[in-house]
Design a protein around this motif. Structure first.
Motif, PDB file in Angstrom:
ATOM      1  N   GLY A  41      47.803  49.014  65.120  1.00 18.08           N
ATOM      2  CA  GLY A  41      47.695  50.443  64.885  1.00 18.08           C
ATOM      3  C   GLY A  41      46.627  50.769  63.863  1.00 18.08           C
ATOM      4  N   ARG A  42      46.565  52.053  63.504  1.00 18.46           N
ATOM      5  CA  ARG A  42      45.581  52.489  62.506  1.00 18.46           C
ATOM      6  C   ARG A  42      45.964  51.953  61.135  1.00 18.46           C
ATOM      7  NH1 ARG A  42      46.860  56.991  65.229  1.00 18.46           N
ATOM      8  NH2 ARG A  42      48.162  57.689  63.498  1.00 18.46           N
ATOM      9  N   VAL A  43      44.948  51.580  60.369  1.00 21.98           N
ATOM     10  CA  VAL A  43      45.183  51.117  59.005  1.00 21.98           C
ATOM     11  C   VAL A  43      45.642  52.291  58.151  1.00 21.98           C
ATOM     12  CG1 VAL A  43      44.159  50.102  56.949  1.00 21.98           C
ATOM     13  CG2 VAL A  43      43.510  49.256  59.207  1.00 21.98           C
ATOM     14  N   GLU A  44      46.810  52.147  57.531  1.00 23.63           N
ATOM     15  CA  GLU A  44      47.357  53.201  56.694  1.00 23.63           C
ATOM     16  C   GLU A  44      47.613  52.749  55.263  1.00 23.63           C
ATOM     17  OE1 GLU A  44      47.777  56.288  57.192  1.00 23.63           O
ATOM     18  OE2 GLU A  44      47.518  56.511  59.350  1.00 23.63           O
ATOM     19  N   ASP A  45      47.529  51.453  55.009  1.00 22.79           N
ATOM     20  CA  ASP A  45      47.796  50.976  53.653  1.00 22.79           C
ATOM     21  C   ASP A  45      47.094  49.641  53.456  1.00 22.79           C
ATOM     22  OD1 ASP A  45      48.748  50.908  51.106  1.00 22.79           O
ATOM     23  OD2 ASP A  45      50.816  50.421  51.627  1.00 22.79           O
ATOM     24  N   LEU A  46      46.769  49.350  52.192  1.00 17.16           N
ATOM     25  CA  LEU A  46      46.152  48.082  51.804  1.00 17.16           C
ATOM     26  C   LEU A  46      46.886  47.544  50.588  1.00 17.16           C
ATOM     27  CD1 LEU A  46      42.381  49.086  52.042  1.00 17.16           C
ATOM     28  CD2 LEU A  46      43.627  47.656  53.665  1.00 17.16           C
ATOM     29  N   GLN A  47      47.068  46.238  50.558  1.00 12.50           N
ATOM     30  CA  GLN A  47      47.682  45.568  49.421  1.00 12.50           C
ATOM     31  C   GLN A  47      46.721  44.506  48.904  1.00 12.50           C
ATOM     32  OE1 GLN A  47      51.410  44.060  50.886  1.00 12.50           O
ATOM     33  NE2 GLN A  47      52.434  46.035  50.703  1.00 12.50           N
ATOM     34  N   ILE A  48      46.504  44.508  47.582  1.00 15.32           N
ATOM     35  CA  ILE A  48      45.543  43.603  46.953  1.00 15.32           C
ATOM     36  C   ILE A  48      46.314  42.560  46.147  1.00 15.32           C
ATOM     37  CG2 ILE A  48      43.630  43.426  45.325  1.00 15.32           C
ATOM     38  CD1 ILE A  48      42.944  46.320  45.989  1.00 15.32           C
ATOM     39  N   GLY A  49      45.885  41.318  46.247  1.00 13.23           N
ATOM     40  CA  GLY A  49      46.465  40.240  45.450  1.00 13.23           C
ATOM     41  C   GLY A  49      45.393  39.225  45.112  1.00 13.23           C
ATOM     42  N   TRP A  50      45.804  38.183  44.387  1.00 13.88           N
ATOM     43  CA  TRP A  50      44.846  37.142  44.012  1.00 13.88           C
ATOM     44  C   TRP A  50      45.583  35.857  43.696  1.00 13.88           C
ATOM     45  CZ3 TRP A  50      44.827  41.889  41.307  1.00 13.88           C
ATOM     46  CH2 TRP A  50      45.671  41.931  40.195  1.00 13.88           C
ATOM     47  N   GLY A  51      44.810  34.765  43.694  1.00 13.02           N
ATOM     48  CA  GLY A  51      45.347  33.460  43.343  1.00 13.02           C
ATOM     49  C   GLY A  51      44.843  33.032  41.980  1.00 13.02           C
ATOM     50  N   GLU A  52      44.641  31.735  41.831  1.00 10.28           N
ATOM     51  CA  GLU A  52      44.148  31.193  40.565  1.00 10.28           C
ATOM     52  C   GLU A  52      42.619  31.130  40.581  1.00 10.28           C
ATOM     53  OE1 GLU A  52      46.108  30.713  38.145  1.00 10.28           O
ATOM     54  OE2 GLU A  52      48.036  30.863  39.189  1.00 10.28           O
ATOM     55  N   ILE A  53      42.056  30.936  39.392  1.00 11.80           N
ATOM     56  CA  ILE A  53      40.603  30.797  39.259  1.00 11.80           C
ATOM     57  C   ILE A  53      40.240  29.333  39.468  1.00 11.80           C
ATOM     58  CG2 ILE A  53      38.653  31.007  37.684  1.00 11.80           C
ATOM     59  CD1 ILE A  53      40.098  33.324  36.363  1.00 11.80           C
ATOM     60  N   GLU A  54      39.304  29.097  40.376  1.00 16.27           N
ATOM     61  CA  GLU A  54      38.845  27.746  40.683  1.00 16.27           C
ATOM     62  C   GLU A  54      37.322  27.726  40.608  1.00 16.27           C
ATOM     63  OE1 GLU A  54      40.321  26.401  44.381  1.00 16.27           O
ATOM     64  OE2 GLU A  54      42.396  27.014  43.995  1.00 16.27           O
ATOM     65  N   SER A  55      36.805  26.825  39.781  1.00 13.75           N
ATOM     66  CA  SER A  55      35.352  26.662  39.634  1.00 13.75           C
ATOM     67  C   SER A  55      34.671  27.989  39.338  1.00 13.75           C
ATOM     68  CB  SER A  55      34.760  26.026  40.900  1.00 13.75           C
ATOM     69  OG  SER A  55      35.359  24.771  41.154  1.00 13.75           O
ATOM     70  N   ASP A  56      35.246  28.726  38.368  1.00 13.83           N
ATOM     71  CA  ASP A  56      34.677  30.010  37.927  1.00 13.83           C
ATOM     72  C   ASP A  56      34.634  31.039  39.040  1.00 13.83           C
ATOM     73  OD1 ASP A  56      34.291  29.051  35.347  1.00 13.83           O
ATOM     74  OD2 ASP A  56      32.332  28.205  35.864  1.00 13.83           O
ATOM     75  N   ALA A  57      35.533  30.934  40.009  1.00 15.18           N
ATOM     76  CA  ALA A  57      35.625  31.915  41.084  1.00 15.18           C
ATOM     77  C   ALA A  57      37.091  32.271  41.284  1.00 15.18           C
ATOM     78  CB  ALA A  57      35.023  31.374  42.377  1.00 15.18           C
ATOM     79  N   LEU A  58      37.338  33.521  41.564  1.00 17.32           N
ATOM     80  CA  LEU A  58      38.691  34.019  41.776  1.00 17.32           C
ATOM     81  C   LEU A  58      38.901  34.264  43.266  1.00 17.32           C
ATOM     82  CD1 LEU A  58      41.389  35.188  40.625  1.00 17.32           C
ATOM     83  CD2 LEU A  58      40.251  37.421  40.662  1.00 17.32           C
ATOM     84  N   GLU A  59      40.020  33.735  43.769  1.00 15.28           N
ATOM     85  CA  GLU A  59      40.359  33.989  45.168  1.00 15.28           C
ATOM     86  C   GLU A  59      41.103  35.320  45.254  1.00 15.28           C
ATOM     87  OE1 GLU A  59      42.207  31.691  49.052  1.00 15.28           O
ATOM     88  OE2 GLU A  59      42.872  31.118  47.046  1.00 15.28           O
ATOM     89  N   VAL A  60      40.554  36.257  46.000  1.00 16.81           N
ATOM     90  CA  VAL A  60      41.118  37.598  46.154  1.00 16.81           C
ATOM     91  C   VAL A  60      41.672  37.742  47.570  1.00 16.81           C
ATOM     92  CG1 VAL A  60      40.648  40.075  46.046  1.00 16.81           C
ATOM     93  CG2 VAL A  60      39.501  38.518  44.474  1.00 16.81           C
ATOM     94  N   HIS A  61      42.834  38.375  47.669  1.00 22.90           N
ATOM     95  CA  HIS A  61      43.497  38.569  48.960  1.00 22.90           C
ATOM     96  C   HIS A  61      43.699  40.062  49.204  1.00 22.90           C
ATOM     97  CE1 HIS A  61      44.443  34.319  48.492  1.00 22.90           C
ATOM     98  NE2 HIS A  61      45.044  34.602  47.353  1.00 22.90           N
ATOM     99  N   VAL A  62      43.529  40.468  50.447  1.00 26.15           N
ATOM    100  CA  VAL A  62      43.789  41.848  50.850  1.00 26.15           C
ATOM    101  C   VAL A  62      44.615  41.807  52.132  1.00 26.15           C
ATOM    102  CG1 VAL A  62      42.830  44.084  51.481  1.00 26.15           C
ATOM    103  CG2 VAL A  62      41.619  42.625  49.840  1.00 26.15           C
ATOM    104  N   ARG A  63      45.709  42.588  52.150  1.00 32.43           N
ATOM    105  CA  ARG A  63      46.514  42.701  53.368  1.00 32.43           C
ATOM    106  C   ARG A  63      46.454  44.137  53.854  1.00 32.43           C
ATOM    107  NH1 ARG A  63      52.467  40.362  53.527  1.00 32.43           N
ATOM    108  NH2 ARG A  63      52.669  41.637  51.656  1.00 32.43           N
ATOM    109  N   ALA A  64      46.136  44.313  55.126  1.00 31.26           N
ATOM    110  CA  ALA A  64      46.084  45.632  55.739  1.00 31.26           C
ATOM    111  C   ALA A  64      47.360  45.873  56.533  1.00 31.26           C
ATOM    112  CB  ALA A  64      44.858  45.748  56.654  1.00 31.26           C
TER     113      ALA A  64
END
Length: 813
Positions: free
Chosen positions: A436-459
């Protein structure tokens, strides 16, 4: 809309973001606030104040160190000042901008017949991404044809000419609807009585119809177009002689203004209240200019409006608990009385919560079994289909019953959790992806690895399901990326994180939906893939069941009597599952002795101390515990205390069955040897006896005999093996004896010789028996010693030992 305010004393940072993106007039929005000091460490944000609207603390979940505030902005668009930590910033309360749709200024149609509204352009939405609203009639359908969208609309059944406002909304973006008007013309029938063969010409709004010729009945019949606002038709009659006559006829008409209400969205859990657009037309089709409409809902007497353009307004539904549950009817009235009604609906198909129930919650170890049910509920509390709900227990087991419907049911078995005393039953809802149509987004993240942050988005789509294949824009500082969600609705990527010391805003965008979160430098992982959309936990306690048995333990099992002798008795109260039962009243009795108060031990057992009655006899003591009808008896065996050290005094007779027969006294000391068992004693004894013998005189003229007196002090050292049973004791010993002596010879009243010395050592054998009595022992003992008398002029030349028979009393320590 990310603001960083340098407001901390040591040069730290304060970050404020609007979680739901653009701030709309009257629509509640969540403000996220976080602060760090100059070292990048989390600190408490200062108080926040806004000059307009209401601000209160929000209960929505936030990452580590982030505060959430719910702000109800004013209904009027414009800047609002926010004060935080002595610094100010301007919040922009803005109305939605125009969308990409371009509609014709006016579309013509005929009353009673469907008409087509055509949209042209390059970036046209799909038919499913288009919403069309009309104040009457219905939308028949939307078809795509190359670069155009054909919208077929059927007006209402009214036969009079009128203007009809139409709103078209692009669901792909958070923009205002596009409005147009439809001019519906009527087909008016005109009948005029005149002379036969007369010609009639009709004029309406400058349009000429005719000429029409009257029939033999003298009636002229014609059909003309009537547009809104046209009230008369001019008539020109010309007879066959060339005479002309003019006049005017009235047309049936109804002049009224129109008002259209457009609800942009629906109520759903976790989403903002939808906006409501109003568009008014005068009877002549021009935008309404006679004053704003008055709007109300059942829960609010008046709803404030924001003017977008002449004849166009924006408002929203004031949210309260009932509106969120049931939706709201929205009614607006123009000053001339024209009314428009709209229904702000609550989406009944979107799950709002997941509930798990365990009955009963307090279980017994006798039967740690409970009924488990889980159900999805919408915002009204109505149940939704239970597909894709997972049930599990942290320790025990849940067996799902194969039944469909709105409730997932199962059985909990907590045998494995009995030892812990409780368990947790969890329900999880993590459904398959939707389209269906996107009506909401959820943002999350994991740990920092090698000076980079893993970011997660759920639609999430309009049904509350993870949106598969959605294109999501991600902005983190200067990094901008485009991601696409997987089959579980998640999209993940790594973004640079080196050198970030303050709060950082993470923004996600998709199909007009904007969401933001704040992350602090030391924040832990939050909302990563694998997190269920909805979850609920229920606690189960497993307490002791009915008492089935009592398990006693006596320490020591055999108690040696004595002045300070005592034994501990531990009682373990068990239920049917073999688990200990605590916090019970336990009654303890004993067949003899004194009992202490019952005390509870840390391991759950109950302890009582027993001091037996005085007495050195062997006996048994019965200690009985009773709890709620269950009882158990422990047996304590009392034994006379073993001999560690003893002193005995005895009297007896010593004889060798010939010349030596004498009363005797004995003092003995027995000592248990530390490196032997309790049955081996070391005997050191002292005895005293004597013997007298008359020896005939050597001179014949002497009538008196010589009296030889011998006094012996045997010192015995022996090892004795002792055996005790039932207060009686038997022993057998073997050792040696060293004897001191004194000897005197008397002739009549005169002593003419004496001597002292030590006899040659000899062996000794002893055997005896005893009976405990009053802290000691009555004893009888027989001893055999081999002692040769002293040699010399005056002597006992043979055995002076022999057999000794003794009776006495032994003090035992």
């Amino acid at each position: 809309m990310i603001w960083l305010l340098a407001g901390l004393a040591l040069g730290g940072e304060i970050a404020v973001v609007a979680r739901e993106g653009a701030i709309r007039p009257g629509v509640a929005t969540t403000l996220l606030v976080a602060a760090t000091d100059d070292a990048g460490q989390l600190t408490e944000p200062p108080p926040m104040r806004v000059e307009a609207g209401t601000l209160r603390e929000s209960r929505s979940p936030t990452p580590d160190g982030v505060q959430a505030w719910l702000w109800h902005p004013p209904a009027k668009a414009g800047p609002v000042t926010l004060t935080l930590g002595g610094k100010t910033h301007v919040l922009d309360v803005a109305v939605p901008g125009p969308g990409p749709l371009e509609l014709p200024r006016q579309v013509d149609g005929l009353v009673g017949r469907a008409f087509t509204l055509e949209l042209k352009g390059k970036d046209l939405p799909a038919a499913d991404d288009l919403a069309v609203e009309v104040p009457e009639g219905r939308v028949l359908g939307i078809e795509r044809s190359k670069d155009t969208l054909q919208i077929r609309i059927e007006p209402g059944p009214a036969e009079y000419a009128r203007y009809l406002p139409v709103a078209v909304r692009d669901l792909r973006s958070d923009t205002a609807p596009a409005f147009t008007r439809v001019r519906l013309r009527a087909r008016a029938s005109v009948a005029l009585d005149t002379e036969p063969k007369t010609q009639a010409t009709f004029e309406v709004g400058g349009r000429i119809y005719g000429p029409f010729t009257a029939g033999d009945d003298g009636v002229v019949r014609a059909t003309v177009d009537q547009y809104p606002g046209e009230t008369t038709v001019r008539v020109l009659l010309e007879d066959d002689l060339g005479n002309e006559t003019t006049g005017a006829l009235p047309l049936r008409t109804r002049a009224e203004s129109r008002l259209l209400a457009v609800v942009a969205g629906e109520l759903a859990p976790g989403r903002r209240a939808p906006l409501v657009y109003l568009h008014g037309l005068r009877a002549d089709g021009r935008p309404w200019d006679g004053g704003a409409p008055f709007c109300r809902t059942p829960g609010a007497r008046e709803v404030p409006l924001t003017t977008l353009a002449p004849g166009t307004w924006l408002t929203t539904v004031p949210l309260d608990h009932q509106v969120e549950l049931l939706g709201s009817r929205f009614v607006c009235t123009l000053p001339d009385g024209v009314e428009a009604a709209a229904r702000v609906l609550a989406n009944e198909e979107v799950p709002a919560r997941l509930r798990v129930h365990v009955w009963p919650e307090d279980l017994s170890t006798d039967r740690p079994i409970a009924q488990v049910s889980a159900a999805l509920e919408n915002s009204r509390g109505e149940r939704l289909p239970s597909a894709e709900i997972g049930l599990r227990a942290e320790i025990g087991a849940v067996r799902i019953e194969p039944a469909g419907g709105f409730v997932l049911e199962g059985e909990y078995r907590g045998e494995e959790a009995v030892g812990v005393g409780g368990d947790t039953v969890s329900a999880r809802w993590d459904p398959k992806g939707g389209l269906g149509r996107v009506e909401d987004l959820q943002i999350g993240w994991g740990e920092i690895e090698s000076d980079a942050l893993e970011v997660h988005v759920r639609a999430l789509d309009d049904a509350g399901l993870p949106r598969v294949g959605a294109e999501v824009g991600l902005v983190v500082g200067d990094t901008e990326l485009t991601l696409r969600t997987n089959s579980e609705g998640w999209a993940s990527t790594f973004v640079p994180w080196l050198g970030r010391t303050g709060p950082v805003a993470i923004e996600a965008r998709a199909a007009g939906v904007v969401r933001r979160e704040l992350r602090l430098p030391e924040a832990s992982a939050w909302r990563a893939p694998g997190t269920p959309l909805l979850f609920d936990d229920a606690s189960v306690t497993i307490s002791a069941g009915r008492i089935a048995s009592i398990r006693p333990t006596v320490d020591p099992a055999v108690l040696y009597t004595g002045p300070r002798a005592s034994a501990s008795v531990l009682f373990e109260v068990l239920d049917r599952a073999g688990q200990g039962v605590q916090d019970v009243e336990i009654a303890v009795t004993a067949s003899e002795g004194t009992l202490s108060e019952v005390s509870a031990e840390p391991d759950g057992r109950y302890r009582v101390e027993l001091r037996p009655d005085p007495g050195d006899r062997q006996r048994e003591v019965q200690i009985t515990a009773t709890v709620e009808g269950a009882s158990a008896t422990a047996t304590l065996l009392l034994e006379p205390r073993p001999v560690d050290r003893a002193i005995s005094l005895a009297a007896g007779i010593q004889t060798n069955l010939r010349r030596v027969t004498s009363p005797a006294l004995s003092l003995d000391v027995d000592q248990r040897l530390p490196f032997f068992n309790r049955s081996t004693l070391l005997r050191v004894g002292f005895a005293l006896y004597g013997a007298d013998e008359l020896v005939p005189a050597s001179e014949p003229t002497n009538d008196d005999d010589v009296l030889v007196s011998l006094r012996l002090v045997p010192i015995t050292v022996a090892l004795a093996a002792r055996r005790e049973a039932g207060g009686r004791a038997f022993w057998l010993g073997l050792g040696g004896v060293v004897t001191g002596y004194s000897i005197t010879a008397s002739y009549g009243p005169e002593r003419f010789g004496n001597g002292y010395g030590v006899l040659t050592p000899g062996p000794t054998v002893l055997v005896g028996a005893g009976q405990r009595f009053s802290g000691g022992e009555l004893m009888a003992e027989g001893r055999f010693t081999a002692i040769n008398g002293p040699a010399g002029d005056i002597s006992f030349t043979k055995q002076v030992g022999g057999i000794g028979l003794w009776v006495g009393y032994r003090l035992i320590y």
